[in-house]
Enzyme design. Structure first.
Site, PDB file in Angstrom:
ATOM      1  N   HIS A   1       2.927  -4.111   6.406  1.00  0.00           N
ATOM      2  CA  HIS A   1       1.889  -3.080   6.297  1.00  0.00           C
ATOM      3  C   HIS A   1       1.905  -2.193   7.532  1.00  0.00           C
ATOM      4  O   HIS A   1       2.722  -2.378   8.440  1.00  0.00           O
ATOM      5  CB  HIS A   1       0.517  -3.741   6.128  1.00  0.00           C
ATOM      6  CG  HIS A   1       0.348  -4.492   4.838  1.00  0.00           C
ATOM      7  ND1 HIS A   1      -0.449  -4.047   3.806  1.00  0.00           N
ATOM      8  CD2 HIS A   1       0.877  -5.668   4.415  1.00  0.00           C
ATOM      9  CE1 HIS A   1      -0.407  -4.906   2.799  1.00  0.00           C
ATOM     10  NE2 HIS A   1       0.403  -5.906   3.150  1.00  0.00           N
TER      11      HIS A   1
ATOM     12  N   GLU B   1       1.793  -6.188  10.453  1.00  0.00           N
ATOM     13  CA  GLU B   1       1.457  -4.773  10.641  1.00  0.00           C
ATOM     14  C   GLU B   1       2.499  -4.161  11.575  1.00  0.00           C
ATOM     15  O   GLU B   1       2.683  -4.618  12.708  1.00  0.00           O
ATOM     16  CB  GLU B   1       0.056  -4.633  11.226  1.00  0.00           C
ATOM     17  CG  GLU B   1      -1.049  -5.284  10.389  1.00  0.00           C
ATOM     18  CD  GLU B   1      -1.450  -4.437   9.186  1.00  0.00           C
ATOM     19  OE1 GLU B   1      -1.040  -3.254   9.118  1.00  0.00           O
ATOM     20  OE2 GLU B   1      -2.184  -4.961   8.329  1.00  0.00           O
TER      21      GLU B   1
ATOM     22  N   TYR C   1     -10.777  -9.152  10.180  1.00  0.00           N
ATOM     23  CA  TYR C   1     -11.765  -8.709   9.192  1.00  0.00           C
ATOM     24  C   TYR C   1     -11.528  -9.491   7.914  1.00  0.00           C
ATOM     25  O   TYR C   1     -10.384  -9.631   7.473  1.00  0.00           O
ATOM     26  CB  TYR C   1     -11.693  -7.195   8.949  1.00  0.00           C
ATOM     27  CG  TYR C   1     -10.403  -6.684   8.370  1.00  0.00           C
ATOM     28  CD1 TYR C   1     -10.209  -6.596   6.981  1.00  0.00           C
ATOM     29  CD2 TYR C   1      -9.354  -6.279   9.199  1.00  0.00           C
ATOM     30  CE1 TYR C   1      -9.030  -6.119   6.457  1.00  0.00           C
ATOM     31  CE2 TYR C   1      -8.166  -5.806   8.680  1.00  0.00           C
ATOM     32  CZ  TYR C   1      -8.010  -5.728   7.305  1.00  0.00           C
ATOM     33  OH  TYR C   1      -6.818  -5.273   6.780  1.00  0.00           O
TER      34      TYR C   1
ATOM     35  N   HIS D   1       0.862  -1.178   0.000  1.00  0.00           N
ATOM     36  CA  HIS D   1       0.000   0.000   0.000  1.00  0.00           C
ATOM     37  C   HIS D   1       0.899   1.229   0.000  1.00  0.00           C
ATOM     38  O   HIS D   1       1.766   1.381   0.865  1.00  0.00           O
ATOM     39  CB  HIS D   1      -0.929   0.003   1.215  1.00  0.00           C
ATOM     40  CG  HIS D   1      -1.950  -1.093   1.168  1.00  0.00           C
ATOM     41  ND1 HIS D   1      -2.374  -1.784   2.287  1.00  0.00           N
ATOM     42  CD2 HIS D   1      -2.623  -1.634   0.118  1.00  0.00           C
ATOM     43  CE1 HIS D   1      -3.279  -2.688   1.932  1.00  0.00           C
ATOM     44  NE2 HIS D   1      -3.441  -2.610   0.619  1.00  0.00           N
TER      45      HIS D   1
ATOM     46  N   GLU E   1       1.832   3.320   3.081  1.00  0.00           N
ATOM     47  CA  GLU E   1       2.389   2.596   4.224  1.00  0.00           C
ATOM     48  C   GLU E   1       3.867   2.323   3.926  1.00  0.00           C
ATOM     49  O   GLU E   1       4.247   1.221   3.526  1.00  0.00           O
ATOM     50  CB  GLU E   1       1.617   1.297   4.454  1.00  0.00           C
ATOM     51  CG  GLU E   1       0.131   1.527   4.747  1.00  0.00           C
ATOM     52  CD  GLU E   1      -0.686   0.249   4.770  1.00  0.00           C
ATOM     53  OE1 GLU E   1      -0.077  -0.855   4.750  1.00  0.00           O
ATOM     54  OE2 GLU E   1      -1.926   0.329   4.803  1.00  0.00           O
TER      55      GLU E   1
END
Length: 514
Positions: A247, A329, A307, A143, A146
């Site tokens: 990420h 993350e 999610y 992304h 990020e």
């Protein structure tokens, strides 16, 4: 007459040497046998287009190829103090080759929508070689907004170069495996400060989804973005044991499945759920803070339980690439300030070292070789490496050994029944116990050739035919050397020897076939 018989012996020795060499050449792997394409047709054409019709090795740079005009401004001190632009990133990586070219190779895995290269570093003491060593990778900046992984992965490369002789972890990564670092797979998104690429597509939603399409529908369709196609091609060409995609937006190690058959946040376990939980815990426990998380127990989470999403890279890589991939993350906030980079690197460095080592060496590893049987029941010296299928009882996910016969199977600590299967060879099973101390367990499989069937239904090895033919050639040499009488005796002896060998192989094959 004495000279004639001496000549016969010499000719026989030469013939045997020729047979040995031709047998080796027949089974010798090609120069790049691990580059397995999707094949011809639509899928193969799409992948060829994604790579610009050039192999990764044609795009490689090593230290002698680096331009001498590399700026001295970009040294290792700068890597954790500021975000480098795309051009600065490329220049920095070229400078890295000047300092650490003895253990590094720089290449592009493809180009972005806007034509920017997706640069990668390979770190090893034998870069570019096809070896029976495990491959692992870190993928950053999927992304565009990020970007911390861009700097952290460069920092990891610098640390490994500086500590390869003084730290056991660095030494094992450099000497015993091949580690690949891709700081940015979305350089366009970074350039324009966008999450998506320039096609306005979230790259981590752009992969064929195994839960929606099944394992047979994971080839590229041509609708994927160029960055996605490049990653797919690279993943299938390079046999990665494990991968981590980095990420931002939380501090957690996320593992498959990301996808789910339910739209709700329901735990979605993959066949390797125990192994994934183990690898995620290795990263989280080695991280300075991740394992202390109040939001995620132990600092890990199942993707769909957090999610659910479809089209993620880690689910696709697990099924299509046989690669155990996590999504890591790094930071609670996207685009952390430059002042935070040194602290982020310090927190993640132990985990970035522990994860690839655990994936490669803390589970089950070994080799698979095929072996023929000689007259008298002894195995031959000739061992053929086999790309056999490795099955673990109770886990509905098999892996394939490499063309050099090597395999690395991440597993959580425990006892497992494991088998190696290859068409034309007898299957072999064993029980192994993976210890909890991280040392892993090694087992080498030897599979006996069960051969094929001749027209009479008798099992017979290809090498028996080759040997019988070689005996006839030898008989001809003998005829030339010693005349008709010697030729007759020699021919009868060689024919009887070949016949006995063929009958033995037939009996042996029936006894060992499964």
């Amino acid at each position: 007459m004495l000279f004639a018989w001496l000549g016969t012996i010499i000719l026989l020795c030469c013939e045997c040497q020729s047979i040995s060499k031709s047998s080796y050449d027949q089974h010798r792997p090609s120069a790049r046998p691990d580059l397995q394409r999707y094949g011809e047709g639509r899928a193969g054409a799409v992948l060829a287009q994604a790579s610009g019709r050039r192999s990764l090795h044609q795009n490689a740079l090593q230290s002698e190829d680096v331009p001498k005009t590399v700026s001295s401004d970009f040294t290792h001190q700068a890597v954790l103090t500021s975000y480098l632009t795309n051009k600065e990133l490329e220049t920095y990586m070229q400078g890295y080759l000047r300092r650490c070219g003895h253990m590094a190779r720089m290449f592009s895995i493809g180009q972005s929508k806007e034509g920017r290269s997706m640069w990668a570093l390979e770190l090893s003491n034998n870069v570019g070689a096809v070896e029976a060593k495990p491959n692992a990778r870190f993928v950053g900046n999927m992304h565009g907004d990020e970007p911390a992984s861009r700097q952290l992965l460069l920092g990891l490369a610098e640390w490994l170069c500086q500590h390869r002789t003084s730290d056991n972890r660095a030494a094992r990564i450099v000497n015993d495996m091949h580690l690949y670092l891709v700081p940015s797979v979305n350089p366009d998104g970074f350039e324009h400060k966008l999450r998506h690429n320039l096609g306005d597509v979230d790259l981590n939603r752009d992969f064929p989804d195994p839960l929606l399409l099944g394992s047979t529908g994971l080839h590229p369709t041509g609708d994927e973005q160029p960055e996605t196609l490049a990653l797919m091609k690279w993943t299938t060409e390079t046999r990665f044991v494990a991968s981590a995609s980095m990420h931002e937006g939380a501090i957690v190690a996320n593992y498959p499945w990301d996808g789910s058959t339910s739209p709700n946040t329901t735990y979605s376990a993959s066949p390797d759920d125990a192994a994934f939980r183990h690898l995620a815990s290795v990263y989280a426990n080695a991280h300075l803070d991740m394992h202390k998380s109040q939001e995620f127990p132990g600092g890990i989470t199942n993707g769909a339980h957090w999610y659910p999403l479809s089209g993620g890279m880690q689910d696709w890589a697990y099924v299509s690439g046989q690669c155990m991939e996590l999504t890591v993350e790094l930071s609670q906030h996207k685009w952390p300030s430059e002042e935070q980079l040194p602290a982020l690197f310090k927190a993640n460095l132990p985990a970035m070292l522990a994860f690839p080592l655990a994936a490669a060496f803390s589970g089950l590893r070994g080799s698979v070789h095929g072996r023929l049987v000689t007259l008298g029941g002894n195995t031959t010296d000739f061992d053929k490496p086999l790309p056999a299928t490795i099955n673990v009882e109770g886990i509905d996910h098999a892996i394939q050994a490499g063309v050099l016969g090597n395999y690395y199977r991440p597993l959580a600590p425990g006892t497992y029944n494991v088998s190696a299967v290859m068409k034309g060879y007898s299957a072999m099973s064993t029980q192994v116990t993976v210890p909890s101390d991280g040392a892993g367990v090694s087992h080498d499989f030897i599979l006996l050739c069960t051969t094929c069937q001749d027209k009479d239904g008798q099992a017979e090895t290809k090498d028996a035919y080759i040997e019988e033919g070689s005996h006839m050639r030898t008989a001809i040499y003998a005829f030339v050397a010693v005349g008709g009488g010697g030729w007759l005796l020699c021919s009868l002896w060689l024919w009887q020897r070949a016949r006995t060998r063929r009958l033995y192989h037939a009996r042996r094959s029936r006894a060992t076939s499964v």
